[in-house]
Design an enzyme around this catalytic site. Structure first.
Site, PDB file in Angstrom:
ATOM      1  N   GLU A  28       4.397   2.983  -9.505  1.00  0.00           N
ATOM      2  CA  GLU A  28       2.959   3.158  -9.321  1.00  0.00           C
ATOM      3  C   GLU A  28       2.546   2.577  -7.969  1.00  0.00           C
ATOM      4  O   GLU A  28       2.966   1.475  -7.611  1.00  0.00           O
ATOM      5  CB  GLU A  28       2.186   2.448 -10.438  1.00  0.00           C
ATOM      6  N   ASN A  68       1.326   0.710 -18.032  1.00  0.00           N
ATOM      7  CA  ASN A  68       1.234  -0.463 -18.900  1.00  0.00           C
ATOM      8  C   ASN A  68      -0.106  -0.529 -19.618  1.00  0.00           C
ATOM      9  O   ASN A  68      -0.187  -1.042 -20.741  1.00  0.00           O
ATOM     10  CB  ASN A  68       1.462  -1.749 -18.100  1.00  0.00           C
ATOM     11  N   HIS A 102       4.255  -0.942  -7.997  1.00  0.00           N
ATOM     12  CA  HIS A 102       4.715  -1.448  -9.297  1.00  0.00           C
ATOM     13  C   HIS A 102       5.980  -0.718  -9.715  1.00  0.00           C
ATOM     14  O   HIS A 102       5.939   0.431 -10.157  1.00  0.00           O
ATOM     15  CB  HIS A 102       3.620  -1.271 -10.357  1.00  0.00           C
TER      16      HIS A 102
END
Length: 799
Positions: free
Chosen positions: A158, A197, A146
């Protein structure tokens, strides 16, 4: 032992993220092929072509050099799947639709090389579910990756494994992402929205809830939740506009679709806020549509008012008392906010409490340790400290008590209590989640050390968390001297390191003297000298505040003397008998740029912003910057078949006269401040390691400094040509009369003054011209206006 090498990467999907990931791969010189659907009309690679063209227009620029866009190979799924077999890493980055991704995996699986890693770039879809579409042979080499947007600039990446991902695959990918792509890696559990997130968007939703409760407006909230709170300067609502409200809504929907009240006790707060729903309905998606929570009309900034459905004037600021509170030590700061009677103070305590509460409750589920949450929030959301770091600094037990009291009183967003480990056992005994032994893993019930792979050995002073007691670069190694705002020290006894620690690493006469002494010491006892400092600034140039008192007391003679001494230091660095390597990170402006260009070699972090900016304060480069431009032009011309020197001089003159700053290391190379022989390092934490290795290698190879020699200049005819163009700019109203005067002085210096074209000059001769021009400007009233304006406001004065 075999080493995983990434010789070529395929990126699947030429949307916003896919194209920008491809751009960053080009930035770090990794060959890349960008795939998308075949176009229904026109050239079959039309979708990819348009995406690459768009890269050239985006701000901030995804490409370090827009000319490198041609290096992105174009492909489509109909004709080019065989190219996947050439790639060592395949990154899928198509739209966030599980069905689309699964369909694509079935199509590409037969073509992925047997050794290749396949990674899905997703902001929150289940990596394990995605893996189910893959053949058994590919599952061990599949994981999630990510990138945060924009991929070139955001430090966080990530990595997410599945139950079938081989551990070595993640280790190999982390090494590549860390060293080659220059990122900070956090490994996340395969839970909705992963770490950053999950915590960050939950925090934004909590903030919106608290905003409504306390009746605050977006402009006031952004003033409170920006730099004052130790977070990104854009605050809450402006950050959402930059990210895109549609993107934010998508991440929120991922939480809504994949969680429930049983799996997340804060689930009731995940409803789409009315203001966000209204803006989405209007199609006001933030910066990309030029309207979101805020809208710019001419020079005015407006904010959206939900009650009226209209944009109204913005610009309100927070009460000053809260700014003062936020400057207090952490424990005192939180106490003052919690006891505050005003809505702004109560709001600030509420969002901090909500952040502590959410991170503690979900630590066991989403992350291996508290360190991963803190790093994710620092690197992904621009926080100065992660939630656990702030909590621990403020006093673990006291803050825990305050949070639990609010939960019991029904003031928190959820009634779920803090986990037992907060109050009992090793964390309570240690006074927090971060210790020298490691950070708390709620899932394992112990403190675990930071993961160390071979690639991490290149990070001599990596980022760490509060409480880990990591080595401090400001006190590490053996200090030789610490005078004149310069610490001179060594790590290995072979190479000397000079670290400037004046404010913004400004170069005062004392700093210059200390650097000169460091060169002398390095020549006498060491293999070389590395100039490096452990923060985001190399040097912003001459210390004007130190220069002005000398001018007032002793007149222009004092300034001229100081300039000559600084020039002599630059020449000492250039002609030192041992290699002097400048390790550049962040800003290298004015004198900082001159310090770098006079070094034997430069090792620059990818995001290094280098330039001669003196004209912004009504001056010219005075420590050899213009001499460097003239010398480099002569050297480049001598290597060419042409005889005209002026074309080689024009770009350097323009860069100095317009105060151009490279928008990164690649752009700085185009401006001539970095050379092809210099080294660009993607990861800022590897900068010192690489610089030390370069200095040793140069010394071991028998380094000798350049020989002093004369070089050709363009002379008075070259100066006249340049000035003719400046007259047109002045008369056309593009530059002021004082700008014209400054640029004319620059032209005189870089062309060698009143001499014939082709005359041979020395560096000392040109530096004398620099000093004369510099000192003539110091006494000029309009330059003094510019200097005082910059010192008082930090902004350039146009006069």
């Amino acid at each position: 032992m075999s080493r995983f090498q990434v010789k070529k990467v395929a990126v699947l999907g030429a949307g916003v993220m896919g194209a920008q990931i491809a751009a960053h791969l080009v930035n770090v010189r990794v060959p890349v092929v960008l795939f998308d659907l075949a176009a229904k009309e026109g050239p079959k690679n039309g979708i990819v072509s348009r995406a690459i063209d768009n890269l050239k227009k985006l701000k901030p620029a995804p490409l370090g050099d827009v000319a490198d866009a041609v290096l992105i190979e174009q492909a489509n799924y109909d004709d080019d799947l065989a190219k996947l077999g050439e790639c060592d890493l395949v990154i899928e980055a198509i739209a966030e639709r599980m069905d689309w991704k699964l369909d694509l995996y079935r199509k590409i699986a037969p073509h992925v090389a047997r050794h290749s890693i396949l990674a899905s770039n997703t902001s929150g879809l289940s990596i394990t579910k995605l893996s189910e579409a893959l053949p058994e042979a590919l599952k061990p080499r599949f994981c999630g990756i990510h990138f945060f947007n924009p991929p070139r600039y955001m430090f966080l990446v990530e990595l997410i494994n599945t139950p079938t991902t081989e551990p070595q695959v993640l280790d190999d990918l982390e090494a590549f992402v860390t060293s080659t792509l220059g990122k900070g890696v956090v490994r996340a559990h395969d839970t909705p929205n992963f770490i950053a997130n999950r915590v960050g968007i939950a925090g934004m939703l909590a903030t919106l809830n608290e905003v409504e409760k306390f009746g605050l407006t977006p402009d006031v909230v952004d003033d409170l939740t920006g730099k004052k709170l130790g977070r990104a300067s854009s605050g809450t609502f402006r950050t959402a506009d930059v990210v895109g409200l549609d993107t934010m809504a998508h991440v929120v929907k991922t939480l809504q679709d994949n969680l429930n009240a049983e799996t997340d006790p804060f689930y009731a707060n995940f409803a789409t806020p009315p203001v966000l729903a209204k803006l989405l309905e209007l199609g006001n998606l933030g910066q990309k549509t030029k309207a979101g929570f805020f809208k710019k009309v001419g020079r005015d900034i407006l904010r959206f008012d939900l009650q009226s459905g209209e944009y109204v004037p913005a610009g309100a600021k927070a009460d000053e008392v809260y700014g003062r509170m936020l400057k207090k030590p952490a424990g005192e700061r939180l106490k003052l906010l919690r006891e505050s009677e005003g809505p702004q103070g109560q709001f600030l305590w509420a969002i901090l409490r909500d952040g502590f509460h959410y991170a503690a409750v979900h630590l066991a589920d989403i992350a291996e340790s508290a360190r991963d949450i803190d790093f994710a929030m620092r690197w992904g959301f621009g926080m100065k400290q992660g939630p656990f770091e702030l909590w621990q600094e403020a006093g673990w037990a006291q803050v825990a008590q305050w949070v639990q009291e609010d939960i019991d009183a029904g003031k928190a967003l959820s009634t779920v209590p803090l986990p037992k480990w907060v109050f009992e056992g090793p964390v309570a005994q240690a006074g927090g989640v971060h210790t020298p032994e490691g950070s708390w893993s709620a899932s394992q019930g112990q403190f675990i050390p930071q993961r160390r792979l071979p690639v991490h050995d290149r990070q001599l002073f990596p980022e760490s968390v509060l409480g880990a007691n990591a080595a401090d670069a400001n006190m590490a190694g053996t200090t030789i001297s610490d005078e004149g705002d310069v610490r001179v020290w060594t790590l290995d006894g072979e190479v000397l390191i000079a670290s400037i620690h004046s404010k913004m690493h400004a170069i005062s006469p004392d700093v210059a003297e200390a650097l000169g002494a460091a060169v002398d010491l390095a020549e006498a006892e060491y293999k070389g000298l590395v100039i490096w400092s452990p923060d985001e600034v190399f040097s912003v140039g001459a210390d004007l505040q130190a220069m002005l008192p000398a001018f007032v007391v002793a007149g222009i003679g004092a300034v001229e003397g100081a300039e000559e001494e600084l020039q002599n230091v630059m020449l000492k660095i250039r002609y030192a008998s041992v290699p002097v390597v400048s390790a550049v990170r962040g800003m290298a402006l004015g004198g900082g740029c001159e310090l770098a260009v006079h070094s034997a070699k430069r090792v620059a972090a990818m995001e290094s912003y280098i330039g001669l900016v003196e004209v912004g304060v009504g001056l010219i480069p005075g420590a050899g910057g213009l001499t460097y431009i003239a010398r480099r032009a002569a050297e480049n011309a001598s290597a060419s078949t042409g005889t005209d020197l002026l074309p080689f001089l024009t770009e350097g003159f323009t860069a100095a006269a317009m105060a151009k700053v490279g928008t990164g290391a690649l752009d700085s190379k185009k401006l001539g401040y970095l050379l092809d022989s210099d080294v660009i390092v993607p990861n800022k934490d590897e900068l010192l390691y690489v610089a030390l290795q370069q200095a040793k290698a140069m010394a071991d190879a028998g380094y000798r400094p350049p020989l002093r020699r004369t070089f050709r200049v363009a002379g008075r005819s070259g100066a006249a040509t340049i000035k003719g163009q400046l007259v047109n700019m002045r008369d056309g109203g593009f530059i002021s009369a004082h700008d014209f005067h400054i640029a004319s002085l620059i032209a005189n210096v870089v062309t060698g003054g009143d001499v014939d074209a082709g005359s041979l000059v020395t560096e000392e001769y040109l530096m004398a011209l620099e000093r004369k021009a510099f000192c003539s400007l110091i006494v000029h009233p309009k330059t003094q206006e510019r200097i005082m304006g910059m010192l008082s406001t930090g902004k350039p004065v146009r006069n």
